[in-house]
Scaffold this motif. Sequence first.
Motif, PDB file in Angstrom:
ATOM      1  N   ILE A  35      46.414  34.612  -5.279  1.00  0.00           N
ATOM      2  CA  ILE A  35      46.888  34.452  -3.898  1.00  0.00           C
ATOM      3  C   ILE A  35      48.239  35.131  -3.719  1.00  0.00           C
ATOM      4  N   GLU A  36      49.151  34.942  -4.678  1.00  0.00           N
ATOM      5  CA  GLU A  36      50.464  35.584  -4.586  1.00  0.00           C
ATOM      6  C   GLU A  36      50.330  37.110  -4.590  1.00  0.00           C
ATOM      7  N   TYR A  37      49.452  37.628  -5.434  1.00  0.00           N
ATOM      8  CA  TYR A  37      49.233  39.073  -5.484  1.00  0.00           C
ATOM      9  C   TYR A  37      48.690  39.585  -4.149  1.00  0.00           C
ATOM     10  N   LEU A  38      47.704  38.889  -3.592  1.00  0.00           N
ATOM     11  CA  LEU A  38      47.120  39.318  -2.323  1.00  0.00           C
ATOM     12  C   LEU A  38      48.134  39.231  -1.188  1.00  0.00           C
ATOM     13  N   LEU A  39      48.958  38.191  -1.182  1.00  0.00           N
ATOM     14  CA  LEU A  39      50.000  38.081  -0.153  1.00  0.00           C
ATOM     15  C   LEU A  39      51.001  39.230  -0.264  1.00  0.00           C
ATOM     16  N   GLN A  40      51.339  39.604  -1.491  1.00  0.00           N
ATOM     17  CA  GLN A  40      52.242  40.738  -1.703  1.00  0.00           C
ATOM     18  C   GLN A  40      51.616  42.022  -1.150  1.00  0.00           C
ATOM     19  N   GLN A  41      50.335  42.218  -1.405  1.00  0.00           N
ATOM     20  CA  GLN A  41      49.652  43.410  -0.909  1.00  0.00           C
ATOM     21  C   GLN A  41      49.605  43.426   0.618  1.00  0.00           C
ATOM     22  N   ILE A  42      49.398  42.263   1.223  1.00  0.00           N
ATOM     23  CA  ILE A  42      49.392  42.171   2.686  1.00  0.00           C
ATOM     24  C   ILE A  42      50.755  42.554   3.236  1.00  0.00           C
ATOM     25  N   ASP A  46      51.412  45.530   5.754  1.00  0.00           N
ATOM     26  CA  ASP A  46      52.003  45.211   7.053  1.00  0.00           C
ATOM     27  C   ASP A  46      53.245  46.058   7.311  1.00  0.00           C
ATOM     28  N   LYS A  47      54.061  46.232   6.286  1.00  0.00           N
ATOM     29  CA  LYS A  47      55.282  47.023   6.408  1.00  0.00           C
ATOM     30  C   LYS A  47      54.947  48.467   6.800  1.00  0.00           C
ATOM     31  N   ALA A  48      53.934  49.037   6.162  1.00  0.00           N
ATOM     32  CA  ALA A  48      53.521  50.406   6.496  1.00  0.00           C
ATOM     33  C   ALA A  48      52.961  50.467   7.915  1.00  0.00           C
ATOM     34  N   LEU A  49      52.145  49.488   8.279  1.00  0.00           N
ATOM     35  CA  LEU A  49      51.578  49.475   9.631  1.00  0.00           C
ATOM     36  C   LEU A  49      52.661  49.329  10.692  1.00  0.00           C
ATOM     37  N   GLU A  50      53.660  48.496  10.419  1.00  0.00           N
ATOM     38  CA  GLU A  50      54.763  48.323  11.367  1.00  0.00           C
ATOM     39  C   GLU A  50      55.506  49.640  11.577  1.00  0.00           C
ATOM     40  N   PHE A  51      55.668  50.411  10.521  1.00  0.00           N
ATOM     41  CA  PHE A  51      56.339  51.713  10.635  1.00  0.00           C
ATOM     42  C   PHE A  51      55.565  52.621  11.591  1.00  0.00           C
ATOM     43  N   TYR A  52      54.257  52.711  11.404  1.00  0.00           N
ATOM     44  CA  TYR A  52      53.450  53.595  12.244  1.00  0.00           C
ATOM     45  C   TYR A  52      53.264  53.037  13.653  1.00  0.00           C
ATOM     46  N   ALA A  53      53.346  51.717  13.811  1.00  0.00           N
ATOM     47  CA  ALA A  53      53.192  51.100  15.128  1.00  0.00           C
ATOM     48  C   ALA A  53      54.460  51.204  15.972  1.00  0.00           C
ATOM     49  N   ARG A  75      49.797  56.168   2.247  1.00  0.00           N
ATOM     50  CA  ARG A  75      49.204  56.422   0.938  1.00  0.00           C
ATOM     51  C   ARG A  75      49.786  55.476  -0.118  1.00  0.00           C
ATOM     52  N   ALA A  76      51.101  55.253  -0.058  1.00  0.00           N
ATOM     53  CA  ALA A  76      51.736  54.336  -1.019  1.00  0.00           C
ATOM     54  C   ALA A  76      51.208  52.918  -0.816  1.00  0.00           C
ATOM     55  N   ALA A  77      51.102  52.488   0.438  1.00  0.00           N
ATOM     56  CA  ALA A  77      50.622  51.130   0.737  1.00  0.00           C
ATOM     57  C   ALA A  77      49.186  50.944   0.260  1.00  0.00           C
ATOM     58  N   LEU A  78      48.361  51.964   0.438  1.00  0.00           N
ATOM     59  CA  LEU A  78      46.976  51.860  -0.026  1.00  0.00           C
ATOM     60  C   LEU A  78      46.884  51.755  -1.534  1.00  0.00           C
ATOM     61  N   LYS A  79      47.874  52.295  -2.232  1.00  0.00           N
ATOM     62  CA  LYS A  79      47.930  52.166  -3.692  1.00  0.00           C
ATOM     63  C   LYS A  79      48.546  50.835  -4.119  1.00  0.00           C
ATOM     64  N   GLY A  80      49.071  50.076  -3.137  1.00  0.00           N
ATOM     65  CA  GLY A  80      49.715  48.802  -3.454  1.00  0.00           C
ATOM     66  C   GLY A  80      51.179  48.943  -3.805  1.00  0.00           C
ATOM     67  N   GLU A  81      51.747  50.098  -3.485  1.00  0.00           N
ATOM     68  CA  GLU A  81      53.160  50.348  -3.789  1.00  0.00           C
ATOM     69  C   GLU A  81      53.997  50.068  -2.554  1.00  0.00           C
ATOM     70  N   ASP A  82      55.146  49.438  -2.760  1.00  0.00           N
ATOM     71  CA  ASP A  82      56.051  49.149  -1.655  1.00  0.00           C
ATOM     72  C   ASP A  82      56.813  50.399  -1.268  1.00  0.00           C
ATOM     73  N   THR A  83      57.229  50.472  -0.028  1.00  0.00           N
ATOM     74  CA  THR A  83      58.003  51.611   0.469  1.00  0.00           C
ATOM     75  C   THR A  83      59.309  51.109   1.069  1.00  0.00           C
TER      76      THR A  83
END
Length: 84
Positions: A35-42, A46-53, A75-83
């Motif tokens: 759950i913690e891992y999935l929340l981190q990925q979300i 979300d951070k990437a989507l907010e940038f584009y939105a 691309r970074a977000a899809l890999k699970g990497e933070d930006t």
Amino acid sequence: MDKIQKIRKAHEATKRSLAEGRNIAFTAKAVIEPIEYLLQQIEIKDKALEFYADQDNYDEYDLGLVDVDRGNRARAALKGEDTP
């Protein structure tokens, strides 16, 4: 197999076991870690989507931040990497 695929596979196996009426013992770690891992990925996605939105990242007459970024955050977000 990436971590999300492993979580998905374990989830499906658990659902099958429950549907078959088998008792399943869970440890807190077995439940909390995925759950913690999935929340981190979300949060990362979300951070990437907010940038584009954010319309302020676009410029009608010049190169906006989205043009400069050229999809790197996505691309970074899809890999699970933070930006930044």
